[in-house]
Design a protein around this motif. Structure first.
Motif, PDB file in Angstrom:
ATOM      1  N   TYR A   1       0.995  -1.031   0.035  1.00  0.00           N
ATOM      2  CA  TYR A   1       0.104  -0.033   0.082  1.00  0.00           C
ATOM      3  C   TYR A   1       0.907   1.213  -0.053  1.00  0.00           C
ATOM      4  O   TYR A   1       1.533   1.464   0.980  1.00  0.00           O
ATOM      5  N   PRO A   2       0.903   1.952  -1.136  1.00  0.00           N
ATOM      6  CA  PRO A   2       1.986   3.013  -1.403  1.00  0.00           C
ATOM      7  C   PRO A   2       1.839   4.043  -0.193  1.00  0.00           C
ATOM      8  O   PRO A   2       2.741   4.400   0.200  1.00  0.00           O
ATOM      9  N   VAL A   3       0.678   4.413   0.294  1.00  0.00           N
ATOM     10  CA  VAL A   3       0.334   5.282   1.214  1.00  0.00           C
ATOM     11  C   VAL A   3       0.813   4.899   2.558  1.00  0.00           C
ATOM     12  O   VAL A   3       1.460   5.976   3.116  1.00  0.00           O
ATOM     13  N   ARG A   4       0.902   3.928   2.934  1.00  0.00           N
ATOM     14  CA  ARG A   4       1.764   3.327   4.130  1.00  0.00           C
ATOM     15  C   ARG A   4       3.199   3.198   4.020  1.00  0.00           C
ATOM     16  O   ARG A   4       4.137   3.246   4.726  1.00  0.00           O
ATOM     17  N   ASP A   5       3.519   2.415   2.855  1.00  0.00           N
ATOM     18  CA  ASP A   5       4.812   1.779   2.835  1.00  0.00           C
ATOM     19  C   ASP A   5       5.861   3.004   1.750  1.00  0.00           C
ATOM     20  O   ASP A   5       6.935   2.333   2.197  1.00  0.00           O
ATOM     21  N   GLY A   6       5.150   3.705   1.294  1.00  0.00           N
ATOM     22  CA  GLY A   6       6.058   4.632   0.637  1.00  0.00           C
ATOM     23  C   GLY A   6       6.248   4.286  -0.716  1.00  0.00           C
ATOM     24  O   GLY A   6       5.714   2.819  -0.957  1.00  0.00           O
ATOM     25  N   SER A   7       6.439   4.860  -1.933  1.00  0.00           N
ATOM     26  CA  SER A   7       6.621   4.391  -3.137  1.00  0.00           C
ATOM     27  C   SER A   7       7.594   3.410  -3.417  1.00  0.00           C
ATOM     28  O   SER A   7       8.788   3.511  -2.948  1.00  0.00           O
ATOM     29  N   ILE A   8       7.579   2.151  -3.880  1.00  0.00           N
ATOM     30  CA  ILE A   8       8.539   1.057  -4.229  1.00  0.00           C
ATOM     31  C   ILE A   8       8.389   1.052  -5.610  1.00  0.00           C
ATOM     32  O   ILE A   8       7.532   0.546  -6.302  1.00  0.00           O
ATOM     33  N   GLY A   9       9.491   1.553  -6.317  1.00  0.00           N
ATOM     34  CA  GLY A   9       9.404   2.049  -7.918  1.00  0.00           C
ATOM     35  C   GLY A   9       9.176   0.593  -8.523  1.00  0.00           C
ATOM     36  O   GLY A   9       8.645   0.554  -9.694  1.00  0.00           O
ATOM     37  N   ALA A  10       9.879  -0.569  -8.328  1.00  0.00           N
ATOM     38  CA  ALA A  10       9.874  -1.634  -8.789  1.00  0.00           C
ATOM     39  C   ALA A  10       8.457  -2.161  -9.013  1.00  0.00           C
ATOM     40  O   ALA A  10       7.944  -2.832 -10.055  1.00  0.00           O
ATOM     41  N   ILE A  11       7.629  -2.125  -8.066  1.00  0.00           N
ATOM     42  CA  ILE A  11       6.416  -2.564  -8.013  1.00  0.00           C
ATOM     43  C   ILE A  11       5.534  -1.744  -8.643  1.00  0.00           C
ATOM     44  O   ILE A  11       4.381  -2.305  -9.177  1.00  0.00           O
ATOM     45  N   ASP A  12       5.663  -0.419  -8.420  1.00  0.00           N
ATOM     46  CA  ASP A  12       4.783   0.663  -9.261  1.00  0.00           C
ATOM     47  C   ASP A  12       5.120   0.495 -10.672  1.00  0.00           C
ATOM     48  O   ASP A  12       3.941   0.531 -11.527  1.00  0.00           O
ATOM     49  N   ALA A  13       6.199  -0.136 -11.106  1.00  0.00           N
ATOM     50  CA  ALA A  13       6.512  -0.225 -12.470  1.00  0.00           C
ATOM     51  C   ALA A  13       5.748  -1.650 -13.077  1.00  0.00           C
ATOM     52  O   ALA A  13       5.923  -1.972 -14.068  1.00  0.00           O
TER      53      ALA A  13
END
Length: 265
Positions: free
Chosen positions: A110-122
């Motif tokens: 969950y990006p709002v909780r975990d912060g952005s993880i570029g590889a997963i966002d991609a």
């Protein structure tokens, strides 16, 4: 119930119980310790705050509170029930776990909780990202059920309407262990295939926190649309956060299931 394990020659042998180390005492971790202890397994549990912070209710069925390093010593299975963004922090601990031991990951991104993880966002599958961080295979299980459903809706095997939990892993033996332990927590373990397909049980997918039975699960996994998961995930997360604002608990099962079935199915 008996479980597969490995001897030094990598042959199967049957054992009556498993030695399990659980890291994390959040909503899912707490129930895992309770259910697996009650099922007769030897369970050690640790969190980031230390053994004294683990309540008696978590240990009521025989679990033992220990330090994090001790939780991963002399175990058949390690279960990581922590936020996904903390996975890299414990890689040094899991590095000492024997290669034949099974590591289970219950986390979700969950990006709002975990912060952005570029590889997963991609587009990288969450479980494959976890394997990279730990440097070893994992099992993905207990991530696709809400904590209130997990705590309250377990049933004996064969009960009508028993909820199924998808279990993914690349090693078949690991997947079987994961499924067997899911059964011991009161749910049907469903074989969801390899980790490359575990995006089908990520947040936003029809199988995610929708409390489906074994008969309903195949269609839900097949219906998942990878490109649509992030938007659906974020809509659900925002709705849940609005509902529980100022409340120190997760949403009740019925609300979460209604919400996710509306958004994901």
């Amino acid at each position: 119930m008996k479980y597969p394990s490995f001897d030094k020659a990598s042959d199967y042998q049957e054992i009556e119980f498993m030695k399990i180390g659980v890291i994390g005492t959040g909503h899912i971790g707490k129930t895992l310790v309770q259910r697996l202890s009650a099922a007769g397994h030897e369970v050690k549990v640790a969190n980031s705050r230390g053994p004294d912070s683990i309540g008696a209710d978590v240990l009521a069925f025989g679990g033992r509170a220990v330090l994090s390093a001790e939780a991963l010593v002399d175990v058949d299975v390690v279960i990581l029930s922590i936020p996904l963004n903390r996975i890299p922090e414990i890689a040094s601990l899991t590095a000492g776990v024997p290669p034949e031991a099974v590591i289970v990951d219950t986390s979700n991104y969950y990006p709002v909780r975990d912060g952005s993880i570029g590889a997963i966002d991609a587009g990288q599958v969450e479980s494959l990202w976890v394997t990279e961080q730990l440097g070893r295979p994992v099992v993905k299980a207990w991530n696709a059920i809400g904590s209130d459903s997990f705590a309250k809706k377990g049933k004996p095997a064969g009960s009508p309407g028993r909820i199924a939990i998808p279990v993914a892993a690349d090693r078949e033996a690991d997947r079987k262990v994961g499924m067997a332990l899911v059964e011991d927590t009161g749910f049907d373990g469903f074989d969801a295939g390899p980790l490359a397909q575990s995006w089908r049980q990520q947040p936003g997918a029809p199988s995610y926190c929708t409390d489906l039975t074994r008969e309903e699960m195949p269609a839900a996994l097949a219906a998942a649309e990878k490109a649509r998961l992030p938007k659906r995930r974020d809509l659900s997360f925002a709705a849940v956060m609005e509902r529980i604002e100022g409340v120190a608990s997760n949403p009740d099962a019925e609300y979460l299931v209604r919400l996710n079935r509306t958004l994901f199915m």
